[in-house]
Design an enzyme around this catalytic site. Structure first.
Site, mmCIF file in Angstrom:
data_model
loop_
_atom_site.group_PDB
_atom_site.id
_atom_site.type_symbol
_atom_site.label_atom_id
_atom_site.label_comp_id
_atom_site.label_asym_id
_atom_site.label_seq_id
_atom_site.Cartn_x
_atom_site.Cartn_y
_atom_site.Cartn_z
ATOM 1 N N GLU A 149 -72.042 -47.827 -33.756
ATOM 2 C CA GLU A 149 -71.715 -49.136 -33.370
ATOM 3 C C GLU A 149 -70.658 -49.687 -33.825
ATOM 4 O O GLU A 149 -70.932 -50.786 -34.436
ATOM 5 C CB GLU A 149 -73.107 -49.960 -33.383
ATOM 6 C CG GLU A 149 -74.157 -49.155 -32.485
ATOM 7 C CD GLU A 149 -75.614 -49.915 -33.425
ATOM 8 O OE1 GLU A 149 -76.539 -49.887 -32.494
ATOM 9 O OE2 GLU A 149 -75.704 -50.922 -34.225
ATOM 10 N N ARG A 193 -65.836 -54.561 -35.111
ATOM 11 C CA ARG A 193 -64.695 -54.837 -35.900
ATOM 12 C C ARG A 193 -63.455 -53.600 -35.808
ATOM 13 O O ARG A 193 -62.216 -53.937 -35.654
ATOM 14 C CB ARG A 193 -64.680 -55.033 -37.383
ATOM 15 C CG ARG A 193 -63.766 -55.761 -37.996
ATOM 16 C CD ARG A 193 -63.848 -55.605 -39.757
ATOM 17 N NE ARG A 193 -65.185 -56.144 -39.969
ATOM 18 C CZ ARG A 193 -65.593 -57.525 -40.360
ATOM 19 N NH1 ARG A 193 -64.587 -58.180 -40.195
ATOM 20 N NH2 ARG A 193 -66.711 -57.782 -40.779
ATOM 21 N N ARG A 220 -64.207 -67.367 -40.545
ATOM 22 C CA ARG A 220 -64.095 -66.283 -41.666
ATOM 23 C C ARG A 220 -63.813 -66.707 -42.842
ATOM 24 O O ARG A 220 -64.309 -66.264 -43.910
ATOM 25 C CB ARG A 220 -63.537 -65.179 -41.096
ATOM 26 C CG ARG A 220 -64.246 -64.436 -39.858
ATOM 27 C CD ARG A 220 -63.873 -63.120 -39.378
ATOM 28 N NE ARG A 220 -64.508 -62.216 -40.505
ATOM 29 C CZ ARG A 220 -63.938 -61.652 -41.215
ATOM 30 N NH1 ARG A 220 -62.615 -61.774 -41.658
ATOM 31 N NH2 ARG A 220 -64.612 -60.747 -42.094
ATOM 32 N N CYS A 280 -62.294 -81.889 -40.378
ATOM 33 C CA CYS A 280 -62.709 -82.603 -41.372
ATOM 34 C C CYS A 280 -63.529 -82.112 -42.113
ATOM 35 O O CYS A 280 -64.452 -82.502 -42.469
ATOM 36 C CB CYS A 280 -63.371 -84.250 -40.755
ATOM 37 S SG CYS A 280 -62.204 -84.950 -39.708
ATOM 38 N N GLU A 281 -62.983 -81.139 -42.885
ATOM 39 C CA GLU A 281 -63.340 -80.459 -43.974
ATOM 40 C C GLU A 281 -62.419 -79.922 -45.092
ATOM 41 O O GLU A 281 -61.387 -79.135 -44.454
ATOM 42 C CB GLU A 281 -64.199 -78.972 -43.453
ATOM 43 C CG GLU A 281 -65.117 -79.301 -42.436
ATOM 44 C CD GLU A 281 -66.576 -79.424 -43.136
ATOM 45 O OE1 GLU A 281 -66.865 -79.090 -44.211
ATOM 46 O OE2 GLU A 281 -67.405 -79.954 -42.406
ATOM 47 N N TYR A 324 -64.957 -61.349 -34.394
ATOM 48 C CA TYR A 324 -65.576 -62.424 -35.068
ATOM 49 C C TYR A 324 -64.608 -63.800 -35.310
ATOM 50 O O TYR A 324 -64.664 -64.502 -36.010
ATOM 51 C CB TYR A 324 -66.256 -62.150 -36.707
ATOM 52 C CG TYR A 324 -66.850 -60.653 -36.352
ATOM 53 C CD1 TYR A 324 -68.231 -60.667 -35.724
ATOM 54 C CD2 TYR A 324 -66.423 -59.465 -36.919
ATOM 55 C CE1 TYR A 324 -68.720 -59.605 -35.574
ATOM 56 C CE2 TYR A 324 -67.146 -58.454 -36.487
ATOM 57 C CZ TYR A 324 -68.507 -58.313 -36.134
ATOM 58 O OH TYR A 324 -69.270 -57.259 -35.945
HETATM 59 N N1 LLP Z 1 -74.388 -52.783 -35.444
HETATM 60 C C1 LLP Z 1 -75.225 -53.743 -35.912
HETATM 61 C C2 LLP Z 1 -76.577 -53.601 -35.911
HETATM 62 C C3 LLP Z 1 -74.896 -54.873 -36.594
HETATM 63 O O1 LLP Z 1 -75.380 -55.677 -36.989
HETATM 64 C C4 LLP Z 1 -73.426 -54.891 -36.441
HETATM 65 C C5 LLP Z 1 -72.639 -55.984 -37.116
HETATM 66 C C6 LLP Z 1 -72.462 -53.858 -35.993
HETATM 67 C C7 LLP Z 1 -73.176 -52.821 -35.218
HETATM 68 C C8 LLP Z 1 -70.987 -54.001 -36.008
HETATM 69 O O2 LLP Z 1 -70.285 -54.141 -37.113
HETATM 70 P P1 LLP Z 1 -68.936 -54.004 -37.307
HETATM 71 O O3 LLP Z 1 -68.456 -52.518 -36.894
HETATM 72 O O4 LLP Z 1 -68.382 -54.775 -36.544
HETATM 73 O O5 LLP Z 1 -68.646 -54.040 -38.872
HETATM 74 N N2 LLP Z 1 -69.369 -62.114 -38.751
HETATM 75 C C9 LLP Z 1 -69.042 -61.142 -39.766
HETATM 76 C C10 LLP Z 1 -69.436 -59.809 -39.599
HETATM 77 C C11 LLP Z 1 -70.974 -59.656 -39.158
HETATM 78 C C12 LLP Z 1 -71.495 -58.334 -38.720
HETATM 79 C C13 LLP Z 1 -73.103 -58.330 -38.271
HETATM 80 N N3 LLP Z 1 -73.381 -57.113 -37.731
HETATM 81 C C14 LLP Z 1 -67.595 -61.241 -40.023
HETATM 82 O O6 LLP Z 1 -66.808 -61.922 -39.403
HETATM 83 O O7 LLP Z 1 -66.988 -60.441 -40.988
#
Ligand code: LLP
Length: 432
Positions: free
Chosen positions: A285, A288, A325, A356-357, A385
């Protein structure tokens, strides 16, 4: 993504940054279609074409718009959604429901109903009550749903604590304590309303090393063996989540998907052949790693403040509202002066937003040529993100996002207007 300079002016996939800023306003999220396509094809080469019976479900949470979903569909990937809103977006875009899987630690009854009615491909059951909730929903509609169980593999991952998700003390997943897990598995295996395929884990995000994936994999391989011993029922699918890193800073490591996936496949093959069972389907999955590097954000410089002997602040027309982020995870970004590409970076400045932070800092101590009001800055690698975590704090409108390719730009999301922001508000009659 292809960034070039023509007489000091930035061009992104052949589109002038200044032209884009004029046409769509700033802040502006700019997405390179060739970059996204290239990443999807990399996954195809290194995983999908290399190993039979594998799937990649793009994690929509990284960047979820109907256009993005379409692009992912065209590239032959599946889709991982985590809310009714993401599912709705996918269905509105015409994404094939059978290629959608649904994750999340507290799926609402209405979200599960929507998923069952749409006939999506998989529900990744998370938590202790979801199985019976789902069975009830399926029974009421006479529909059977394919499910996996997300387990908490109890491994730590070397990333920011907020995006490390596989630890035992986590809101995600079903604990692996035998007295909790096995009765649920037994129930799923004997259920008329769900088809239990196997196990899922997700250990964290922005991981540079494969150790956490491999440690978690061992635990689900153990579970697969145990399930076979207990009920002579084979695991038919394993999902190892996402978490593969993107490169935010020059020189930062970025491992190919094969670095994570080759050892995973080798271990899965070995364990299942030792059990005398066919290798299950393997699913990833990635979010990013597909979309982060394909995006950048353009900003217009406004106020510049040099505090002698302290710091020089360069304020831009966005900030934590379009990229939370840095404030949330202390994430670091690379910044370029899009209107002074040929000038030497001879100043160290802090690029801050307009909210305003005090924590509304986009990039601390970055090197730039001297810039002034009206210059454009580009913050790279904001494709994942950024838009998806944007907010209307301080009633700042959420920027537009455009897709660029071969000198052409197309809108993915229009910029919010002030009227859009007040559209859902009402003045209570008692206050009129
Ligand atoms: N699968 C599940 C069950 C997940 O919870 C996530 C991410 C992914 C796949 C995808 O993960 P990736 O390949 O994108 O790393 N907002 C945070 C990242 C939160 C990720 C949450 N879950 C940031 O900006 O770093």
């Amino acid at each position: 993504m292809e960034i070039t300079s023509r007489e000091g002016r930035m061009f992104i996939e052949g589109c002038g940054a200044e032209d884009l800023a004029r046409a769509y306003g700033t802040p502006l999220y700019v997405y390179s279609e060739p970059d996204i396509v290239d990443k999807c094809r990399g996954i195809r080469r290194e995983f999908l074409d290399k190993y039979e019976d594998t799937r990649a479900a793009y994690a929509a949470k990284a960047f979820c718009t109907m256009g993005m979903v379409k692009l992912v569909e065209r590239e032959g990937l599946c889709l991982d959604v985590v809310s009714g809103g993401e599912l709705y977006t996918a269905l509105q875009a015409g994404f094939p429901p059978e290629r959608i899987e649904f994750n999340g630690n507290n799926k609402l009854p209405a979200e599960l109903e929507m998923a069952v009615e749409a006939g999506i491909g998989r529900i990744i059951v998370d938590g202790l009550q979801e199985l019976s909730l789902l069975e009830g929903i399926c029974a009421a509609r006479g529909r059977k749903m394919k499910v996996l169980f997300r387990v908490t593999p109890a491994v730590d991952s070397h990333t920011h604590a907020y995006i490390s998700t596989g630890k035992k003390d986590s809101k995600f997943g079903i604990p692996m304590d035998p007295e909790i897990l096995w009765p649920l598995v037994e129930r799923a295996l004997s259920s008329q309303w769900v088809d239990f395929l196997g196990f899922h884990f997700h250990v964290g995000s922005q991981l540079h090393e494969n150790g956490s994936h491999l440690a978690a994999l061992e635990t689900v391989l153990d579970l697969s063996g145990e399930m076979w011993r207990r009920w002579k029922r084979p695991v038919r699918e394993l999902n190892i989540g996402g978490g593969f890193s993107a490169r935010y800073l020059p020189g930062e490591p970025r491992q190919p998907w094969s670095y994570f996936l080759d050892p995973v496949m080798e271990r899965v093959e070995a364990r299942f052949s030792a059990l005398g069972l066919p290798r299950p389907a393997v699913v990833i999955e990635p979010g990013r790693s597909i979309v982060a590097e394909a995006g950048l954000t353009l900003y217009t410089v406004g106020s510049v403040k040099d505090i002698p002997g302290v710091r020089k602040y360069v304020s831009v027309d966005g900030g934590m509202t379009d990229n939370i982020r840095p404030a949330l995870y202390q994430a670091a970004y690379t910044v370029a002066a899009a209107t002074r590409m040929d000038e030497a970076a001879r100043e160290t400045v802090t690029v801050c937003g307009k909210c305003c932070e005090s924590g509304d800092i986009l990039a601390r101590d970055v090197s730039l040529p001297p810039v002034e009001a009206g210059d454009l800055l580009a913050v790279y690698t904001t494709g994942a993100y950024g838009y998806s975590m944007a907010s209307n704090y301080n009633s700042n409108p959420i920027p537009a996002a455009v897709l660029v390719k071969e000198g052409r730009a197309e809108v993915l999301v229009r910029r919010q207007s002030y009227a859009d922001m007040t559209a859902l508000q009402e003045i209570p009659p008692s206050l009129r």
